[in-house]
Write a protein that holds these residues in place. Structure first.
Motif, PDB file in Angstrom:
ATOM      1  N   LYS A  54     -24.175  58.610  -4.638  1.00 46.80           N
ATOM      2  CA  LYS A  54     -22.986  57.744  -4.696  1.00 46.80           C
ATOM      3  C   LYS A  54     -21.688  58.527  -4.773  1.00 46.80           C
ATOM      4  O   LYS A  54     -20.624  57.958  -4.533  1.00 46.80           O
ATOM      5  N   VAL A  55     -21.731  59.800  -5.100  1.00 45.66           N
ATOM      6  CA  VAL A  55     -20.486  60.589  -5.146  1.00 45.66           C
ATOM      7  C   VAL A  55     -20.344  61.510  -3.927  1.00 45.66           C
ATOM      8  O   VAL A  55     -19.267  62.035  -3.673  1.00 45.66           O
ATOM      9  N   LEU A  56     -21.441  61.744  -3.184  1.00 41.21           N
ATOM     10  CA  LEU A  56     -21.346  62.543  -1.948  1.00 41.21           C
ATOM     11  C   LEU A  56     -21.958  61.760  -0.787  1.00 41.21           C
ATOM     12  O   LEU A  56     -21.226  61.240   0.048  1.00 41.21           O
ATOM     13  N   ALA A  57     -23.284  61.673  -0.744  1.00 44.34           N
ATOM     14  CA  ALA A  57     -23.936  60.954   0.351  1.00 44.34           C
ATOM     15  C   ALA A  57     -25.420  60.792   0.041  1.00 44.34           C
ATOM     16  O   ALA A  57     -26.074  61.743  -0.406  1.00 44.34           O
ATOM     17  N   PRO A  58     -25.962  59.602   0.295  1.00 43.02           N
ATOM     18  CA  PRO A  58     -27.375  59.360  -0.011  1.00 43.02           C
ATOM     19  C   PRO A  58     -28.342  59.997   0.986  1.00 43.02           C
ATOM     20  O   PRO A  58     -29.491  60.263   0.648  1.00 43.02           O
ATOM     21  N   GLY A  59     -27.869  60.272   2.217  1.00 44.76           N
ATOM     22  CA  GLY A  59     -28.767  60.745   3.269  1.00 44.76           C
ATOM     23  C   GLY A  59     -29.270  62.163   3.065  1.00 44.76           C
ATOM     24  O   GLY A  59     -30.154  62.612   3.786  1.00 44.76           O
ATOM     25  N   LEU A  60     -28.720  62.870   2.064  1.00 43.21           N
ATOM     26  CA  LEU A  60     -29.242  64.207   1.749  1.00 43.21           C
ATOM     27  C   LEU A  60     -30.411  64.135   0.776  1.00 43.21           C
ATOM     28  O   LEU A  60     -31.124  65.107   0.598  1.00 43.21           O
ATOM     29  N   ARG A  61     -30.589  62.963   0.123  1.00 44.16           N
ATOM     30  CA  ARG A  61     -31.671  62.755  -0.854  1.00 44.16           C
ATOM     31  C   ARG A  61     -31.675  63.854  -1.907  1.00 44.16           C
ATOM     32  O   ARG A  61     -32.649  64.599  -2.033  1.00 44.16           O
ATOM     33  N   LEU A  62     -30.609  63.946  -2.660  1.00 39.36           N
ATOM     34  CA  LEU A  62     -30.589  64.902  -3.768  1.00 39.36           C
ATOM     35  C   LEU A  62     -30.159  64.210  -5.056  1.00 39.36           C
ATOM     36  O   LEU A  62     -29.119  63.533  -5.099  1.00 39.36           O
ATOM     37  N   GLY A  63     -30.980  64.378  -6.043  1.00 36.82           N
ATOM     38  CA  GLY A  63     -30.679  63.895  -7.378  1.00 36.82           C
ATOM     39  C   GLY A  63     -31.131  64.960  -8.365  1.00 36.82           C
ATOM     40  O   GLY A  63     -31.485  66.079  -7.968  1.00 36.82           O
ATOM     41  N   ASP A 118     -53.321  60.128  21.855  1.00 36.42           N
ATOM     42  CA  ASP A 118     -52.436  58.990  22.090  1.00 36.42           C
ATOM     43  C   ASP A 118     -51.983  58.391  20.755  1.00 36.42           C
ATOM     44  O   ASP A 118     -52.741  57.651  20.121  1.00 36.42           O
ATOM     45  N   VAL A 119     -50.780  58.750  20.330  1.00 34.41           N
ATOM     46  CA  VAL A 119     -50.283  58.316  19.020  1.00 34.41           C
ATOM     47  C   VAL A 119     -49.143  57.322  19.223  1.00 34.41           C
ATOM     48  O   VAL A 119     -48.197  57.583  19.966  1.00 34.41           O
ATOM     49  N   ASP A 120     -49.243  56.166  18.550  1.00 30.80           N
ATOM     50  CA  ASP A 120     -48.172  55.164  18.554  1.00 30.80           C
ATOM     51  C   ASP A 120     -47.142  55.591  17.503  1.00 30.80           C
ATOM     52  O   ASP A 120     -47.498  55.784  16.340  1.00 30.80           O
ATOM     53  N   PRO A 121     -45.862  55.746  17.890  1.00 28.11           N
ATOM     54  CA  PRO A 121     -44.851  56.147  16.891  1.00 28.11           C
ATOM     55  C   PRO A 121     -44.837  55.231  15.667  1.00 28.11           C
ATOM     56  O   PRO A 121     -44.458  55.674  14.580  1.00 28.11           O
ATOM     57  N   ALA A 122     -45.287  53.994  15.826  1.00 30.07           N
ATOM     58  CA  ALA A 122     -45.320  53.067  14.681  1.00 30.07           C
ATOM     59  C   ALA A 122     -46.305  53.521  13.613  1.00 30.07           C
ATOM     60  O   ALA A 122     -46.231  53.062  12.470  1.00 30.07           O
ATOM     61  N   GLN A 123     -47.223  54.420  13.970  1.00 29.83           N
ATOM     62  CA  GLN A 123     -48.204  54.905  12.985  1.00 29.83           C
ATOM     63  C   GLN A 123     -47.768  56.222  12.348  1.00 29.83           C
ATOM     64  O   GLN A 123     -48.519  56.814  11.589  1.00 29.83           O
ATOM     65  N   VAL A 124     -46.552  56.688  12.699  1.00 32.86           N
ATOM     66  CA  VAL A 124     -46.044  57.956  12.152  1.00 32.86           C
ATOM     67  C   VAL A 124     -45.130  57.667  10.956  1.00 32.86           C
ATOM     68  O   VAL A 124     -44.209  56.850  11.054  1.00 32.86           O
ATOM     69  N   LEU A 125     -45.383  58.302   9.843  1.00 33.27           N
ATOM     70  CA  LEU A 125     -44.551  58.200   8.642  1.00 33.27           C
ATOM     71  C   LEU A 125     -43.987  59.590   8.350  1.00 33.27           C
ATOM     72  O   LEU A 125     -44.747  60.545   8.154  1.00 33.27           O
ATOM     73  N   ILE A 126     -42.671  59.713   8.343  1.00 32.66           N
ATOM     74  CA  ILE A 126     -42.044  61.014   8.055  1.00 32.66           C
ATOM     75  C   ILE A 126     -42.067  61.237   6.541  1.00 32.66           C
ATOM     76  O   ILE A 126     -41.686  60.349   5.772  1.00 32.66           O
ATOM     77  N   THR A 127     -42.491  62.438   6.132  1.00 30.69           N
ATOM     78  CA  THR A 127     -42.623  62.734   4.702  1.00 30.69           C
ATOM     79  C   THR A 127     -41.777  63.950   4.309  1.00 30.69           C
ATOM     80  O   THR A 127     -41.352  64.723   5.172  1.00 30.69           O
ATOM     81  N   ALA A 166     -41.657  56.580  -3.923  1.00 29.74           N
ATOM     82  CA  ALA A 166     -41.611  58.003  -4.297  1.00 29.74           C
ATOM     83  C   ALA A 166     -40.230  58.616  -4.112  1.00 29.74           C
ATOM     84  O   ALA A 166     -39.764  59.371  -4.962  1.00 29.74           O
ATOM     85  N   ASP A 167     -39.566  58.349  -2.980  1.00 30.46           N
ATOM     86  CA  ASP A 167     -38.223  58.919  -2.786  1.00 30.46           C
ATOM     87  C   ASP A 167     -37.373  58.132  -1.781  1.00 30.46           C
ATOM     88  O   ASP A 167     -36.435  58.690  -1.206  1.00 30.46           O
ATOM     89  N   LEU A 168     -37.719  56.872  -1.571  1.00 29.30           N
ATOM     90  CA  LEU A 168     -37.024  55.942  -0.652  1.00 29.30           C
ATOM     91  C   LEU A 168     -37.221  56.349   0.812  1.00 29.30           C
ATOM     92  O   LEU A 168     -37.721  55.577   1.612  1.00 29.30           O
ATOM     93  N   HIS A 169     -36.824  57.561   1.157  1.00 28.96           N
ATOM     94  CA  HIS A 169     -37.035  58.079   2.508  1.00 28.96           C
ATOM     95  C   HIS A 169     -36.753  59.574   2.475  1.00 28.96           C
ATOM     96  O   HIS A 169     -36.106  60.064   1.553  1.00 28.96           O
ATOM     97  N   SER A 170     -37.237  60.301   3.496  1.00 26.24           N
ATOM     98  CA  SER A 170     -36.911  61.726   3.595  1.00 26.24           C
ATOM     99  C   SER A 170     -35.490  61.854   4.136  1.00 26.24           C
ATOM    100  O   SER A 170     -34.990  60.946   4.802  1.00 26.24           O
ATOM    101  N   PRO A 171     -34.818  62.992   3.844  1.00 25.87           N
ATOM    102  CA  PRO A 171     -33.383  63.079   4.164  1.00 25.87           C
ATOM    103  C   PRO A 171     -33.052  62.728   5.619  1.00 25.87           C
ATOM    104  O   PRO A 171     -33.572  63.324   6.557  1.00 25.87           O
TER     105      PRO A 171
END
Lengths: 395, 395
Positions: free
Chosen positions: A234-243, B86-95, B262-267
């Protein structure tokens, strides 16, 4: 045929109610007062571009290599410097967003059936982070100043049933926008210490105050009895995922081991990027611009609510900072039922029921004042008033 | 006094043995063959600098904002394109690194006491990721071609005791460097399907082959019965912490919910950065340079071992790719006991015992051939030979 047997905890994981609601509201032209997205106007894009160039030019290979689970030393020091009490950088653990801090806390402190106390209502993401560890969540009765100390004491449990911790968001709470008073903080910390119950203090919004800073954090009053969670979202940017987590020596090593097992470390590049941006007191200059913007937006929403909804029996809070305002519909009205009608009129909000661990108040709803512009806020609140009016006319 | 009651699982979390060992080896001038760090020479620093400038100039606010838990669409598509089935992008989860994939898999599939099968030996980080969910880990007997199918069948269990999954690293395994043969892959996948046991396939090193690609992934043979974990750490850079999971529809939604919690999403920024770097077939040009470098380094280590250690009764594998070589000391010698003596002679390795879930082979050790230069490898292996020779003289 492969037999995918799910863990018992998987049955307790549910899609984020908010994310499901937000899908309903993904309609072209809709004014969303629902999401919790910081205004992208506040993101220091140029500062990040300069920092990325500097970090990669000066220290590229190290910024792209594996690193220590504790976090980048310069960033841990910057966090310790920024916090308003005496923090040893050795007690700072950099996390992949403060959401990860919640996951680590639950892994280290919660067994199946462990009692965990929360405010009424509380942050939905915390409930989701805790639930895989299968706690028994207990809501502590709360008023405008925060959780009631008597009810905290009454629900804290004892011996093997003692609450593993109480989770609190003292500043400009998500979802209610409320701030714990000085007196309540002092009384709660004293009672927690007396009862031996740890406090987990989540403070993503504390720097976003409008007229004056909130009272000192709970952790500043009893660092050995609290885990503190902070965020750069909230003070820089959420897309870096740093807490970050600040934890006492009694618990830090276990949080660190859980962190190693969870993702080895948070991205080295992002940590160096933020450390670079923070140099030379950047936050001291930048955060006041966010405060000023969000204050104007809160004022716009408050004024629109006065104009459009006061006469319809809707009540609301006027938060002293943060991103959210909490409203309550007239008696007999249900925010979940109202939402599709509001979406038809091109405005969205989050029904408050999602934020209650127990016994939801179906009349409540959460409005974000930071993502939409003041003009959109005006239009959106007018549409909300039309929706409520139509409902009242049918009642 | 605050009562920090730990979850039962916290007692099962232990500091990474490797990290503790690496601390012992943090001595100035030491040649470390211990760590698992990719060579920083392979990091495309300039490509990342250009990509960072482009992403922030063209799409800065979005790159710095919250984003979907599934991952950035262009990156999910790039992953699906890159994989050899043959991979469907819908089955890919970025971690957040493939380490997070292991954490999510355990959260979703492991109850306390659930049977989980692993190779003998196996990746230590996987044991650490699984252990907070309190499985019963069972080692499947393995030879140079991988786990033995008969022992897999014998240890798979049935009904409520059926293994929740078997975890496998088929290509250039960490720690042994071994590659599962085509015949073993086919037989194991068929047996797993027959018994209904899911396979969790971890493939961080598969692209780092030296003379010819390894046989097709297990997941390519039965996508509905396998979870596949991949990583950008070894083909681009580990400091961005980006990996991915490919999961069948039966299990993807639960992994996604665990990821949100766990972390909402990867950066978002990192995901766009990698998607930008990957454009125009970057990996097709870049990965062969890593293969060539690591092949030269493997050759250097193999030659040094031949020269220095063959006559001392030490045996070792000659891996066809990846980063690690597995050696075995003469009978009666113990790698954990040998390590301090090696460190005195300025060379470090990881004792193999750390990688066994059960019944460690104390004579084994892991040597990385990618972090040190060929000249350092020569010096290091010579020092290791001196250490072994001194031991033999005392025996």
């Amino acid at each position: 045929m492969t037999n995918w047997t799910l863990a018992a905890r998987a049955a307790k994981m549910n899609p984020s109610v908010i994310r499901e609601i937000l899908k309903v509201t993904e309609k072209p032209g809709i004014i969303s007062l629902a999401g919790g997205l910081p205004s992208p106007k506040t993101f220091p894009v140029d500062a990040f571009a300069r920092a990325a160039a500097t970090v990669l030019a000066e220290d590229g290979p190290a910024a792209l290599q594996y690193a220590a689970s504790e976090g980048f030393p310069a960033l841990r020091e910057a966090v310790a410097q920024w916090l308003p009490w005496d923090v040893d950088p050795a007690q700072v653990l950099i996390t992949t967003g403060s959401q990860q801090g919640l996951d680590l806390v639950a892994k280290v402190l919660v067994d199946e059936g462990s009692r965990v106390l929360v405010e009424t209502p509380t942050y939905l993401g915390a409930l989701q982070a805790f639930s895989p560890m299968e706690p028994t969540i207990v809501s502590v009765a709360s008023d405008d100043e925060g959780p009631l100390v008597d009810d905290f004491a009454a629900t804290a449990g004892h011996d093997s049933g003692r609450a593993r911790f109480m989770y609190l968001l003292p500043n400009f709470q998500n979802p209610t926008g409320r701030t714990m008073s000085e007196a309540r903080r002092a009384a709660l910390v004293a009672k927690a210490d007396e009862l031996g119950v740890p406090l987990v203090e989540d403070n993503p919004y504390g720097d976003l105050w409008f007229d004056q800073p909130p009272p000192a954090p709970l952790t500043a009053r009893n660092p050995e009895g609290c885990i503190y969670l902070g965020s750069f979202s909230k003070v820089l940017a959420p897309g870096l995922r740093l807490g970050y987590v600040v934890a006492p020596k009694a618990i830090y090593p276990k949080l660190l081991q859980a962190k190693q097992a969870a993702d080895l470390h948070s991205p080295s590049f992002n940590q160096r990027l933020v450390a670079e941006v923070l140099k030379d007191g950047f936050l001291e200059r930048h955060v006041p611009t966010i405060r000023a913007l969000y204050k104007r937006q809160r004022d716009a929403m408050h004024a629109a609510l006065e104009r459009e909804l006061a006469s319809l029996g809707v009540t609301w809070s006027r938060p002293d900072g943060g991103m959210f305002l909490w409203a309550r519909l007239p008696e007999g009205m249900n925010a979940i039922e109202l939402l599709p009608e509001a979406v038809e009129r091109n405005v969205a909000f989050v029904p408050g029921a999602a934020f209650y661990a127990e016994a939801p108040d179906a009349r409540t709803l959460r409005l974000s004042f930071v993502t939409a512009s003041p003009a959109q806020i005006d239009t959106g609140i007018k549409a909300l008033a039309d929706t409520v009016r139509a409902r009242l006319a049918r009642a």
